[in-house]
Design an enzyme around this catalytic site. Structure first.
Site, PDB file in Angstrom:
ATOM      1  N   GLU A 207       2.656  -5.487   2.667  1.00  0.00           N
ATOM      2  CA  GLU A 207       2.079  -6.805   2.385  1.00  0.00           C
ATOM      3  C   GLU A 207       1.418  -6.767   1.010  1.00  0.00           C
ATOM      4  O   GLU A 207       0.610  -5.880   0.729  1.00  0.00           O
ATOM      5  CB  GLU A 207       0.977  -7.148   3.384  1.00  0.00           C
ATOM      6  CG  GLU A 207       1.364  -7.310   4.821  1.00  0.00           C
ATOM      7  CD  GLU A 207       0.107  -7.550   5.657  1.00  0.00           C
ATOM      8  OE1 GLU A 207      -0.569  -8.576   5.439  1.00  0.00           O
ATOM      9  OE2 GLU A 207      -0.212  -6.696   6.505  1.00  0.00           O
TER      10      GLU A 207
ATOM     11  N   ASP B  25     -10.136 -11.817   6.660  1.00  0.00           N
ATOM     12  CA  ASP B  25     -10.365 -10.487   6.116  1.00  0.00           C
ATOM     13  C   ASP B  25     -11.822 -10.061   6.205  1.00  0.00           C
ATOM     14  O   ASP B  25     -12.737 -10.845   5.969  1.00  0.00           O
ATOM     15  CB  ASP B  25      -9.897 -10.436   4.658  1.00  0.00           C
ATOM     16  CG  ASP B  25      -8.393 -10.579   4.546  1.00  0.00           C
ATOM     17  OD1 ASP B  25      -7.694  -9.843   5.266  1.00  0.00           O
ATOM     18  OD2 ASP B  25      -7.920 -11.428   3.776  1.00  0.00           O
TER      19      ASP B  25
END
Length: 253
Positions: A47, A58
């Site tokens: 990714e 995140d």
């Protein structure tokens, strides 16, 4: 096709490794060296995160990496250029990971078209559910890109099946609720969650959120197809530089 590539790799390995980098962290040259090192250490797919100011999925490690990359002035166009460079250099699937605001500002159709021209295979957009993704799905399908969707631990089986109808490539399974990079309990309850995930789709399963060492990867074997390592790789980079990243990746299986 991403799913075909994954299945071909799974014919030779019992678990695949997918890593996650933030493009431009700590700078573009180091990002390229990290990609090179990870590929040479045996990573199967990767990714590439386009930095964003509010990366809601995140945790603190990747959040800081996003903020630091943005502070260098990195642009979306530079991220595309970087993606094109690594996709041309290394024969593994590369995916974009970012948030919908980036696609919206760039133009969803133009974004998918440029992804294809850069040699990318698909994208993960955590804040875009399939019910709100008609334009995105149409653009991704038009350009042969795989839209990767996410199963959370609280996703019902009925919803899992609806999500799977729209996804391609693989399904990204969260090991727990919350954000990336925090402690995850790799135990029977997680195994049960993965059983539900497996029953809902024919697509390969990736498991992320808290994968940090070989023991975690061993737990995932037989339950999912891809172990996703993100925050821990960035921690290792911060602590020991690029050489430490190579040793870390090689230690995972």
């Amino acid at each position: 096709m991403l799913e075909t590539t994954i299945r071909n790799k799974l014919a030779q390995k019992d678990i695949l490794l997918m890593t996650h980098i933030v493009i431009g962290y700590p700078d573009l040259d180091t990002s390229f060296e990290v990609v090179r090192t990870m590929v040479e250490a045996g990573v199967d797919l990767m990714e590439l995160q386009i930095p964003f100011s509010e990366p809601m999925a995140d945790g603190p490690v990747i959040l800081k990496a996003n903020q630091d990359a943005l502070a260098t002035g990195i642009t979306v166009d530079e991220c595309f250029d970087f993606a094109e460079k690594v996709a041309a250099a290394y024969d593994i699937p590369f995916l974009f990971m970012t948030y919908y605001n980036i696609l919206f500002k760039y133009g969803v159709e133009a974004f998918a078209e440029r992804m294809a021209k850069c040699g990318l295979c698909g994208a993960i957009v955590p804040d875009l559910p399939p019910e709100e993704a008609d334009d995105y799905l149409a653009a991704m399908n038009k350009h042969g890109m795989a839209p990767i969707f996410i199963y959370a631990p609280n996703t019902t089986e009925a919803r899992m099946q609806r999500i799977a109808e729209h996804g391609k490539g693989f399904i990204y399974c969260m090991a727990r609720k919350g954000v990336t990079g925090l402690q995850t309990d790799f135990s029977g309850q997680l195994g049960d969650h993965l059983d539900h995930c497996r029953a809902s789709t024919q697509l390969p399963l990736a498991l992320g959120f808290g994968v940090k060492d070989r023991a975690d990867v061993e737990f995932i074997k037989g339950k999912a197809d891809i172990a996703v390592v993100g925050s821990q790789a960035i921690r290792v980079l911060d602590e020991g530089g690029v050489p430490a990243v190579e040793a870390f990746i090689r230690s995972l299986r």
